[in-house]
Design an enzyme around this catalytic site. Structure first.
Site, mmCIF file in Angstrom:
data_model
loop_
_atom_site.group_PDB
_atom_site.id
_atom_site.type_symbol
_atom_site.label_atom_id
_atom_site.label_comp_id
_atom_site.label_asym_id
_atom_site.label_seq_id
_atom_site.Cartn_x
_atom_site.Cartn_y
_atom_site.Cartn_z
ATOM 1 C CG ASP A 65 2.349 2.462 0.326
ATOM 2 O OD1 ASP A 65 1.434 2.736 0.347
ATOM 3 O OD2 ASP A 65 2.866 1.603 0.778
ATOM 4 N N GLY A 68 -2.598 -0.268 -6.338
ATOM 5 C CA GLY A 68 -1.418 0.523 -5.833
ATOM 6 C C GLY A 68 -2.550 1.055 -4.303
ATOM 7 C CG HIS A 69 -1.875 1.069 -0.878
ATOM 8 N ND1 HIS A 69 -1.393 0.981 -0.117
ATOM 9 C CD2 HIS A 69 -2.083 -0.353 -1.828
ATOM 10 C CE1 HIS A 69 -1.472 -0.630 0.349
ATOM 11 N NE2 HIS A 69 -1.821 -0.745 -0.777
ATOM 12 N N GLY A 70 -3.422 3.847 -4.282
ATOM 13 C CA GLY A 70 -4.180 5.229 -4.762
ATOM 14 C C GLY A 70 -3.306 6.856 -3.669
#
Ligand SMILES: *[C@@H]1O[C@H](CO)[C@@H](O)[C@H](O)[C@H]1NC(C)=O
Ligand SMILES: *[C@@H]1O[C@H](CO)[C@@H](O)[C@H](O)[C@H]1NC(C)=O
Ligand SMILES: *[C@@H]1O[C@H](CO)[C@@H](O)[C@H](O)[C@H]1NC(C)=O
EC number: 3.2.1.15
Length: 410
Positions: free
Chosen positions: A226, A248-250
């Site tokens: 995430d 991941g999502h940054g």
């Protein structure tokens, strides 16, 4: 000679008053990876906490693996002005969710975190150890997610209601949910951490920040399923530097404004970050119908290796099907993107979807060069999407963001 002995004794006495070390092994910890060491940690902590010395250290020695059930360290009554957890050994959680104490049944309050620190003024958690939440079986239970699951999944390490918190050098792995959460705290330093979990592990954010001010994150490697760093309501004055993020999502601000809440995030400075194979790069996401603001942010010196959406503002965030357009929104103002380069996975590398009733204001793009990565080093041009954005571009900006303009009436 006598003089030397005297000086030696003098420092010994002085030393013992200034500093007190308590080894968990002396309090009955075994460190074999499966015998429950929670009581020993608790007892070592209590002794350190009651110490009359100025600083006290709980020593978790290296080359051992300590098994801990959910545990709360409450610093409220502690006498030393600084408490240090020197963690050079490894710490592991129960691998089966059913073996977690206090996580059965519906009383989720007991199980919101694995290792929790609260009410500290002056806390160091440091060392070369690995904190492994062994979350694999928790993640599988997520297949019932989207509100179908009643049980709360615990955060790995939660630090709340504290000031002057330093988290240094440690490695965090495979937390059931987010790895580290800082809540209701000020002056928080997270340096040289390594945080890792598989790309497909659900909700395993690296560092989550909520209701905190003056937070410094530096030289961290974060690769999870995430957000590398997620920044929630009530966060102000954050400096995030030299972070390597991916998978991941940054780095995400929000989501803000869920359930029409008033939420705020301000003064966020992200510098020298590298994103490798992330879903987003730097993202601000808000719900329709919220209030409050996300403002005064700078994202600079950022390099992307194949992020899906390197730069994104999404004011239409919705994690279910039924979000309708609303007349209010979290105000987004004064956001600068500067010296940003690299590659994106999709054609649209810059997406600024601002709310219809409340435009984003003072969005500044400066020196941006994002290309789309085709197979085998072939680079293609990218494009941008934007809706209801006020601001300006300067220097070279690729993709062009033509919808930016300065509204003279503002
Ligand atoms: C950013 O990275 C450059 C080059 O690696 C380094 O010289 C500079 O000190 C870094 N800036 C910060 C704020 O850490
Ligand atoms: C915009 O945000 C930056 C970064 O936080 C800050 O330094 C600057 O003062 C802000 N500008 C205005 C006009 O508020
Ligand atoms: C909400 O507003 C956006 C922007 O005007 C529009 O593109 C979208 O279709 C609207 N959605 C609904 C459900 O009305």
């Amino acid at each position: 000679m006598a003089k030397f002995v005297f000086i030696f004794l003098f420092f010994l006495v002085l030393g013992s008053q200034a500093y007190h070390a308590v080894d968990v092994l002396d309090h009955g910890a075994i460190g074999n990876g499966h015998t429950d060491d929670s009581k020993a940690f608790d007892s070592a902590f209590r002794m350190a906490c009651d110490s009359s010395s100025r600083t006290a250290t709980i020593v978790v020695p290296g080359r051992k693996s300590f098994f801990l059930q959910p545990l709360v360290f409450n610093g409220k009554q502690c006498r030393p002005s600084t408490i240090t957890f020197q963690i050079d050994g490894d710490i592991v959680a129960p691998s089966d969710p059913n073996a977690w104490h206090g996580c059965d049944g519906d009383d989720d309050k007991l199980c919101h975190a694995w290792i929790e620190f609260k009410h500290f003024d002056g806390l160091y958690i440091q060392g070369s150890g690995t904190i492994n939440g062994r979350g694999r079986k928790w993640w599988r239970r997520h297949s019932c997610h989207k509100n179908a699951c009643k049980r709360t999944v615990p955060t790995g390490m939660m630090i709340s209601d504290s000031n002057d918190v330093h988290l240094l050098g440690l490695t965090f792995e495979d937390s059931p949910k987010m790895h580290i959460a800082f809540e209701d705290s000020t002056r928080v330093y997270a340096y040289q951490l390594t945080i890792k979990a598989p790309a497909d592990s659900p909700n395993t954010d690296g560092i989550h920040i909520q209701h905190c001010s003056h937070v410094f994150i530096d030289h961290c490697f974060i690769g999870t399923g995430d957000d590398c760093v997620s920044i929630g309501d009530g966060s102000a004055h954050l400096e995030i530097t030299n972070v390597e993020c991916g998978p991941g999502h940054g780095i995400s601000i929000g989501s803000l404004g869920k359930h029409k809440e008033r939420e705020t995030v301000e003064s966020v400075h992200v510098r020298n970050a590298t994103f490798t194979g992330t879903q987003n790069g730097v993202r601000i996401k808000t719900w329709q119908g919220g209030k409050g603001y996300a403002s005064n942010m700078i994202f600079e010196n950022i390099f992307f290796h194949g992020a899906r959406y390197p730069i994104i503002i999404d004011q239409y965030y919705c994690d279910h099907e039924h979000c309708t357009n609303q007349t209010s929104a979290v105000h987004i103002n004064n956001i600068t993107y500067m010296n940003i380069e690299g590659t994106s996975e999709k054609e649209i590398a810059v997406k600024l979807a601002c709310s219809q009733p409340v435009p984003c204001r003072n969005i500044i793009m400066k020196n941006i060069n994002l290309q789309r990565e085709e197979d085998q080093h072939k680079l293609k041009e990218t494009s941008s999407f934007c809706f209801n954005v006020r601001g300006r571009s300067s220097g070279n900006v690729f993709p062009k963001v033509p919808c930016l303009y300065v509204d003279k009436n503002l």
